[in-house]
Design a protein around this motif. Structure first.
Motif, PDB file in Angstrom:
ATOM      1  N   TYR A  35      32.405 -19.685  49.142  1.00  0.00           N
ATOM      2  CA  TYR A  35      33.383 -20.156  48.801  1.00  0.00           C
ATOM      3  C   TYR A  35      34.339 -18.937  48.270  1.00  0.00           C
ATOM      4  CZ  TYR A  35      31.537 -24.819  48.020  1.00  0.00           C
ATOM      5  OH  TYR A  35      31.229 -26.192  48.060  1.00  0.00           O
ATOM      6  N   GLU A  56      29.855 -27.451  58.112  1.00  0.00           N
ATOM      7  CA  GLU A  56      31.125 -27.814  57.806  1.00  0.00           C
ATOM      8  C   GLU A  56      31.933 -26.645  57.492  1.00  0.00           C
ATOM      9  OE1 GLU A  56      31.149 -30.828  54.848  1.00  0.00           O
ATOM     10  OE2 GLU A  56      33.498 -31.205  55.230  1.00  0.00           O
ATOM     11  N   ALA A  98      21.225 -30.464  50.536  1.00  0.00           N
ATOM     12  CA  ALA A  98      22.677 -30.048  50.603  1.00  0.00           C
ATOM     13  C   ALA A  98      23.531 -30.871  49.626  1.00  0.00           C
ATOM     14  CB  ALA A  98      23.016 -30.988  51.946  1.00  0.00           C
ATOM     15  N   ASN A 100      23.552 -32.188  46.794  1.00  0.00           N
ATOM     16  CA  ASN A 100      23.260 -33.394  45.780  1.00  0.00           C
ATOM     17  C   ASN A 100      22.856 -32.789  44.580  1.00  0.00           C
ATOM     18  OD1 ASN A 100      23.550 -34.304  48.340  1.00  0.00           O
ATOM     19  ND2 ASN A 100      21.696 -35.634  48.259  1.00  0.00           N
ATOM     20  N   TYR A 103      24.583 -26.166  43.574  1.00  0.00           N
ATOM     21  CA  TYR A 103      24.600 -25.011  44.168  1.00  0.00           C
ATOM     22  C   TYR A 103      24.059 -23.902  42.982  1.00  0.00           C
ATOM     23  CZ  TYR A 103      27.782 -26.755  47.740  1.00  0.00           C
ATOM     24  OH  TYR A 103      28.680 -27.421  48.560  1.00  0.00           O
TER      25      TYR A 103
ATOM     26  N   TYR B  32      28.723 -37.056  43.367  1.00  0.00           N
ATOM     27  CA  TYR B  32      27.894 -36.305  42.395  1.00  0.00           C
ATOM     28  C   TYR B  32      28.953 -35.557  41.649  1.00  0.00           C
ATOM     29  CZ  TYR B  32      24.066 -37.890  45.291  1.00  0.00           C
ATOM     30  OH  TYR B  32      23.080 -38.464  46.227  1.00  0.00           O
ATOM     31  N   SER B  94      31.143 -33.808  44.782  1.00  0.00           N
ATOM     32  CA  SER B  94      30.803 -33.898  46.067  1.00  0.00           C
ATOM     33  C   SER B  94      30.526 -35.185  46.291  1.00  0.00           C
ATOM     34  CB  SER B  94      29.590 -32.955  46.411  1.00  0.00           C
ATOM     35  OG  SER B  94      28.362 -33.348  45.728  1.00  0.00           O
ATOM     36  N   GLU B  95      30.841 -35.650  47.725  1.00  0.00           N
ATOM     37  CA  GLU B  95      30.219 -36.875  48.110  1.00  0.00           C
ATOM     38  C   GLU B  95      28.897 -36.355  48.684  1.00  0.00           C
ATOM     39  OE1 GLU B  95      33.420 -38.089  50.732  1.00  0.00           O
ATOM     40  OE2 GLU B  95      34.938 -38.476  49.151  1.00  0.00           O
ATOM     41  N   VAL B  96      28.139 -37.375  49.214  1.00  0.00           N
ATOM     42  CA  VAL B  96      26.915 -37.137  49.558  1.00  0.00           C
ATOM     43  C   VAL B  96      26.805 -36.222  50.820  1.00  0.00           C
ATOM     44  CG1 VAL B  96      24.757 -38.107  50.487  1.00  0.00           C
ATOM     45  CG2 VAL B  96      25.846 -39.065  48.540  1.00  0.00           C
ATOM     46  N   GLY B  97      26.171 -35.206  50.904  1.00  0.00           N
ATOM     47  CA  GLY B  97      26.194 -34.431  52.001  1.00  0.00           C
ATOM     48  C   GLY B  97      27.318 -33.407  52.347  1.00  0.00           C
ATOM     49  N   ARG B  98      28.338 -33.541  51.224  1.00  0.00           N
ATOM     50  CA  ARG B  98      29.434 -32.751  51.678  1.00  0.00           C
ATOM     51  C   ARG B  98      29.643 -31.767  50.755  1.00  0.00           C
ATOM     52  NH1 ARG B  98      34.020 -35.134  53.320  1.00  0.00           N
ATOM     53  NH2 ARG B  98      34.630 -32.977  53.480  1.00  0.00           N
ATOM     54  N   GLN B  99      30.644 -30.694  50.807  1.00  0.00           N
ATOM     55  CA  GLN B  99      30.767 -29.554  50.028  1.00  0.00           C
ATOM     56  C   GLN B  99      31.226 -29.865  48.562  1.00  0.00           C
ATOM     57  OE1 GLN B  99      32.839 -30.360  52.252  1.00  0.00           O
ATOM     58  NE2 GLN B  99      34.940 -30.127  51.475  1.00  0.00           N
ATOM     59  N   LEU B 100      31.082 -28.933  47.816  1.00  0.00           N
ATOM     60  CA  LEU B 100      31.804 -29.259  46.441  1.00  0.00           C
ATOM     61  C   LEU B 100      33.252 -28.945  46.756  1.00  0.00           C
ATOM     62  CD1 LEU B 100      29.520 -27.064  44.219  1.00  0.00           C
ATOM     63  CD2 LEU B 100      29.759 -29.513  43.977  1.00  0.00           C
TER      64      LEU B 100
END
Lengths: 114, 112
Positions: A35, A56, A98, A100, A103, B32, B94-100
């Motif tokens: 980031y 991503e 990932a 959830n 971090y 989340y 964050s959506e599940v499995g996505r970045q913040l």
């Protein structure tokens, strides 16, 4: 408590030069992220990395950027030809699962392009 | 697409007073929610997170946040602040499995 370690803490580079920012994620984490935060602005996602490939990336992460996990412990961000607007704080992060569970961020590398 | 709005860019408050930092989010799916704190010249530290279950989440340093699905909010509160709470606070989703995705931050300044 386990930490994400970033080096250097501050780097000054001339415009057009290549820089490599280094990160050592937490050892049992599998997902890695970069980031950045331009001074006074929000924290922006650059790229996520899992299983030795990019999972991503954002629009910011163009061809000037690349990431690599050269060995079992380091995770690097390379900027090939720095521009003035690349000046920012760059944060590395890692997570066991990932996104959830949140971090763990490193303390950042302040990149100044002159 | 997910997004976060932090309604206040600056919140000054006197020591020992209560504080609420507001956060609203937008997403078409389940998310989340997180609050991070950034002390001057330091990195981002996780304060608390909502993943599921109880809508009232307690974090470190006496902070708590309440998830309100109908209002799509996740406001951060502390009943009595200290000088040492002076910092920038970021809400993130964050959506599940996505970045913040982070909000633009709220600078909390605790005055003596």
């Amino acid at each position: 408590e386990p930490e994400v370690t970033q080096t250097p803490s501050h780097q000054v580079t001339q415009m057009g030069q290549e820089v490599i920012l280094r990160c050592v994620p937490i050892s049992n984490h599998l997902y890695f992220y970069w980031y950045r935060q331009i001074l006074g602005q929000k924290v922006e996602f650059l790229v996520s990395f899992y299983n030795n490939e990019i999972s991503e990336k954002s629009e910011i992460f163009d061809d000037q950027f690349s990431v690599e996990r050269p060995d079992g412990s380091n995770f690097t961000l390379k900027i090939r030809s720095t521009k003035l607007e690349d000046s920012a704080m760059y944060f590395c992060a890692s997570s066991e699962i990932a996104a959830n569970y949140g971090y763990t961020f490193g303390s950042g590398t302040r990149l100044t392009v002159v | 697409a997910q997004s976060v709005t932090q309604l206040d860019s600056q919140v000054p408050v006197f020591e020992e007073a209560p504080v609420e930092l507001r956060c609203n989010y937008s997403s078409s799916v389940s998310v989340y929610l997180f609050w991070y704190v950034q002390y001057p010249n330091q990195g981002l530290q996780l304060l608390l997170k909502y993943l599921s279950g109880s809508t009232l989440v307690k974090g470190i340093n006496g902070f708590e946040a309440e998830f309100n699905k109908s209002q799509t909010s996740f406001h951060l509160r502390k009943p009595s602040v200290h000088i040492s709470d002076t910092a920038e606070y970021f809400c993130a989703v964050s959506e599940v499995g996505r970045q913040l995705t982070f909000g633009s931050g709220t600078q909390l300044t605790v005055l003596p």
